[in-house]
Scaffold this active site. Structure first.
Site, short mmCIF file in Angstrom:
data_model
loop_
_atom_site.label_atom_id
_atom_site.label_comp_id
_atom_site.label_asym_id
_atom_site.label_seq_id
_atom_site.Cartn_x
_atom_site.Cartn_y
_atom_site.Cartn_z
N CYS A 63 10.91 14.66 15.63
CA CYS A 63 10.27 15.03 14.37
C CYS A 63 10.86 14.22 13.24
CB CYS A 63 10.46 16.52 14.10
SG CYS A 63 12.17 17.00 13.81
N CYS A 121 14.56 14.43 12.75
CA CYS A 121 15.36 13.56 13.61
C CYS A 121 15.49 12.17 12.98
CB CYS A 121 14.72 13.44 14.99
SG CYS A 121 14.54 14.99 15.89
N ASP A 140 -11.72 -16.21 -4.25
CA ASP A 140 -11.60 -17.64 -4.50
C ASP A 140 -12.81 -18.34 -3.87
OD1 ASP A 140 -10.18 -20.11 -5.23
OD2 ASP A 140 -10.04 -20.36 -3.05
N ASP A 155 -7.17 -18.72 0.10
CA ASP A 155 -6.72 -19.45 1.29
C ASP A 155 -5.76 -20.59 0.98
OD1 ASP A 155 -8.64 -21.15 0.09
OD2 ASP A 155 -8.87 -22.19 2.00
N ASP A 205 -3.35 -20.37 -4.34
CA ASP A 205 -3.73 -18.96 -4.39
C ASP A 205 -2.54 -18.02 -4.16
OD1 ASP A 205 -6.42 -19.60 -4.74
OD2 ASP A 205 -6.77 -19.73 -2.59
#
Length: 928
Positions: A158, A161, A578, A777, A781
């Protein structure tokens, strides 16, 4: 109220106070660690300050790093009144307070409401605070490394833990950060190797009751996956054995008790207390042993988790029943009932729930296992002399030439040097259509060769391969925590202590005002409260959904770097696109052939392509490729001359051909006025017109442009359907930008944006209170990708852009952004459903177990039903998370031609607007 009632109330108050001190009271004083000549202490702000007693040295620069893991006004500010220090602490943020203590003594630090307090103990320094002796060695810049660990199967159940492991590891001097994921059972630890090592980390975790196995830095291969699969099988087998023992020994006792209670049957042997003790003791100490060990060990460390609740409840019931069996004379006759059947049923049901959960949870990691399974195990290497040798994939080195036959997996990333084939790259891009590969084309390891054989020169291998990077990104995302998980973590940290307080109150109320037999009724209600509460479901709610969601994304070519990115993507309302390389192909292509008068378009294109063939200009290459694609075969030019900045002149089949600008034709004495209307029309559409003259007379116009990708217009329409406004960003002039936006169906475009200004354009949109995704890309950018709320890099772009992004679209198409947003929203819906399931079980179950329905309906929750409900809550969350595995990406329908007339903006026009916005914002922040 008699003396017994008063004693129970007094004992409850004392026990509650003791538990409060145990869980939330002052801990061991924390000393500062030296970091580059500065003594530094990290303080967690969560319901208090941890640590709240800190030792410092006089005269040494000090850095207090407050990690505030909660919201609310109480701890929103920290003050050190005696030193005149104050600092705001934003919620869920790390804030640094720096100063130099010039005086020795004790100095209190408090929250803004003086409700949460801590103490700084500054020791006098005889040498002005300079480090001396052994400590001087640590007065050096830190060297942080990160290690990955796997939590042993069966040790973690859980959120409590996970929190215990993090606390135990972070307590080590030299550990900067520890993050544990419940769903993946992965622990990531950042530490200074000069002060602490992996062995120390494993020892600290083991002392807390959790075994860690160090994972290698390289991406796990099939053998490692086989080892982890074997461990999962062993965990399930161990749970199965313990459940079987529990069921075999509990069932006779349970049946006998139920038969007496409901049918009036009295089976003397099975109802004998000593027989029940003999049967249930193996269940208590064999089946329940892992639960008890973890529960008591966690409690001893002044913490608590699900195991703590279970072991306290079952130990209370077992201990009470043992006293009734061994020394019945110590209790009145009406208090001599035993609860052995409840102990056995609770432990068996809990372990049965864990067994089902372990089997169901293993399915949530299917995506990462499939990715690992994609790796080829062997490769055929072509040695000197053409000799072919099959070797393990680990032995392939960069530069080796590998042979890939039809139907085989490409073993490593590389470049085709010989042969031609179609390759299925769907595991990388998510696109189902095979891609033709020939000499010079790149290939990716783990993709599948289909039709022909080819040879490829190995490039990136092992941990540097594309598949290895994909696996690393997916594991990194699955091991991270989403912002929404902070709420669950905060609740889970207080949950178990709160349940213990509720249990004490339940026992007290039932004992003092409940019906006879009061002690028995109080014990049953208390055990039910302890058992029904399940923090496990709360801890699993978020990480399981994140695990499935990021895995599904990887299968579809969407690589998500972190859980935070996955969560944020669903709230995006603006997508900045872009143009070049994102909306468009990023390279010029022939778009129009417009012959003058009755000339043949094919003949015009053939002659122009022949004239352009010797040229190295990108526009010339576009014309030649366009002619070949249309089935024309340009002849060789007999004479060729390139006129810089104007175009080309060539002799083709004894005909003089000019291709280029109006200036080129005018200098040659050609009248260009018949070509002007077509030239202006094509230029207005954002294309580059090229005039053609043959034998001194105008012949026609060719147009070249960077064309839209096949899916761009459809994806833009799909973004609008998702409620996301697409905005195009380009360095083109306003006319060209408007033409391209019109083709793509984009209503708003920003033109004439320099590469350095892209990030400011994203920031301007954010200043308009928009949640922005940037899709790009190129290298230019990268800053904008980092600035945006979510940066999405197309996988065909540069490594720099991909590294700066939060999400990588491996297919290179804009449709990946649509898929990523839809996946984010589906994952967040699943998380909210999981959290609801986790909370509703506890919100309903705990009050019923405490007995709120007893005065009205006479109903009291049995501990056995409570155990079943607790197991069911975890199974509900796991099952709901697994529903996400059925998610499919949205179908992007073909978009009809757009009638949108775009609005084109430029930075020069936007700047006054931005200035007015900043002025209005500043004015609104002034006090009235």
């Amino acid at each position: 109220m008699d003396a017994a009632d008063i004693a129970v109330i007094a004992g409850a108050v004392a026990l509650a106070a003791a538990l409060w001190w145990w869980f939330f009271g002052p801990r061991r004083a924390e000393g500062a660690r030296m970091d580059g000549g500065v003594q530094e202490v990290r303080i967690t702000v969560k319901g208090g300050y941890s640590p709240d007693l800190i030792h410092l040295r006089q005269g040494v620069p000090t850095r207090l790093v407050f990690d505030r893991q909660e919201s609310g006004d109480c701890t929103a500010q920290v003050l050190v009144p005696d030193l005149g220090l104050s600092r705001s602490l934003p919620a869920f943020t790390t804030t640094t307070l720096e100063f130099t203590p010039t005086e020795a003594g004790r100095f209190g630090f408090v929250c803004g409401m003086s409700m949460v307090r801590g103490t700084l103990v500054v020791s006098a320094s005889s040498n002005g605070g300079a480090p001396a002796g052994p400590e001087a060695a640590s007065d050096r810049p830190p060297q942080q490394v990160r290690a990955e660990f796997r939590v042993a199967a069966g040790d973690m159940h859980c959120a409590g833990c996970a929190s215990n492991i993090e606390s135990a590891v972070c307590a080590l001097d030299g550990v900067d950060e520890a993050t544990v994921n419940v769903a993946t059972r992965r622990a990531s630890v950042a530490f200074d190797p000069r002060r602490v090592g992996p062995a120390d980390i494993k020892d600290a975790s083991a002392e807390a009751g959790y075994r860690l196995h160090e994972r290698a830095d390289e991406v796990p291969g099939p053998d490692a996956e086989d080892a982890e699969a074997a461990e999962r099988v062993a965990e399930i087998a161990d749970l199965r054995r313990r459940v079987l023992v529990g069921a075999v020994f509990t069932l006779p006792v349970l049946v006998a008790v139920m038969a007496e209670h409901f049918a009036g049957l009295h089976w003397d042997v099975l109802l004998n207390h000593w027989v029940q003790l003999a049967l249930i003791t193996p269940v208590m100490f064999f089946s329940g042993w892992p639960v008890h060990v973890a529960g008591w060990r966690t409690l001893r460390r002044r913490s608590a988790d699900m195991n703590t609740l279970i072991t306290i409840g079952t130990s209370a019931a077992y201990g009470y029943s043992l006293v009734v069996t061994a020394a019945p004379g110590l209790l009145p006759a009406n208090l001599r009932d035993v609860y052995f059947e409840a102990v056995g049923a609770i432990i068996t049901l809990i372990l049965l729930g864990r067994l089902f959960e372990a089997r169901a949870r293993s399915g949530t990691g299917e995506a990462i296992r499939q990715l690992i399974g994609l790796q080829a195990r062997t490769a055929t290497v072509v040695r000197d002399g053409g000799r072919e040798e099959e070797v393990p994939i680990e032995q392939v080195a960069p530069g080796d030439v590998v042979l890939v036959r039809p139907g085989e997996k490409v073993p490593v990333d590389g470049v085709v040097v010989e042969g031609r084939s179609a390759v299925d790259e769907s595991m990388v891009t998510g696109e189902p259509l095979p891609v033709t590969k020939e000499a010079g084309d790149p290939v990716v390891g783990a993709t599948i060769n289909q039709t022909g054989a080819f040879r490829a020169r190995a490039g990136r291998v092992g941990a540097d391969s594309t598949l290895a990077q994909i696996i690393r990104l997916v594991e990194q995302a699955q091991g991270s925590k989403a912002p929404i998980q902070r709420v669950a973590d905060l609740v889970a940290s207080y949950f178990v202590p709160a349940v213990l307080f509720i249990a004490i109150a339940t026992f007290t109320v039932w004992f003092t005002v409940g019906p006879d037999p009061q002690l028995t009724q109080a014990l049953v209600a208390t055990v039910s409260v302890l058992i029904v509460a399940c923090p496990c479901a709360l801890g699993l709610a978020t990480p399981l959904a994140i695990m499935v969601g990021t895995g599904k994304g990887a299968q579809r070519g969407i690589l998500i770097r972190s859980a935070e990115a996955l969560e944020t993507a669903g709230g995006i309302d603006t997508a900045v696109l872009d143009k070049t390389g994102t909306l468009t192909r990023g390279e010029p292509a022939l778009t129009d052939v417009v012959p003058l008068d009755d000339r043949d378009a094919g003949e015009l294109l053939r002659l122009a392509a022949a004239a352009e063939r010797p040229s190295e200009h990108p526009l010339a290459a576009a014309v030649v490729e366009g002619a070949v694609a249309q089935g024309h075969h340009p002849p060789d030019a007999e004479a060729f001359d390139s006129v810089t900045g104007k175009g080309v002149e060539a002799t083709v089949e004894r005909r003089r051909v000019l291709v280029g600008s109006p200036k080129l034709l005018a200098d040659a004495g050609v009248d260009t006025s018949p070509l002007a209307p077509d030239r202006d029309r094509l230029a207005a559409d954002g294309k580059t017109p090229m005039l053609v003259a043959v034998d001194g007379t105008p012949a026609g116009v060719l147009a070249v442009a960077d064309t839209l990708k096949d899916d761009s217009r459809d994806a833009v329409a799909a973004l609008r359907d998702q409620g996301v406004e697409p905005i195009m960003l380009t360095g083109d002039d306003a006319r060209a930008a408007g033409a391209m936006a019109r083709q793509a169906g984009i209503a708003r475009a920003v033109a004439e944006v320099l590469p350095a200004d892209k990030v400011s354009e994203v920031g301007r949109l954010q200043a308009e209170h928009k949640r922005v995704a940037m899709v790009g890309d190129g290298i230019n950018d990268a800053p904008a990708l980092a600035q945006a709320d979510v940066g999405m890099a197309v996988g065909t772009g540069t490594d720099v852009a991909i590294e700066a992004s939060d999400i990588t679209l491996m297919s290179g198409g804009l449709a990946g952004a649509v898929t990523a947003i839809d996946l984010s929203r589906a994952t967040m819906r699943n998380i909210r459903q999981n959290l609801f399931l986790a909370f509703v079980y506890n919100a309903v179950g705990i009050p019923i177990a405490a007995g709120v329905l007893y005065p009205v309906l006479g109903l009291q929750l049995s501990p056995m039903i409570a155990a079943a409900a607790m197991a069911l809550s975890s199974l509900s969350v796991v099952g709901n998370a697994n529903r996400l595995r059925r998610w499919r990406p949205p179908t992007i329908a073909p978009a009809p031609p757009s009638d949108i007339e775009p609005t084109v903006e430029t930075p020069a026009l936007l700047e006054p607007v931005a200035e007015r916005q900043r002025a209005l914002s500043a004015a609104s922040s002034q006090p009235l």
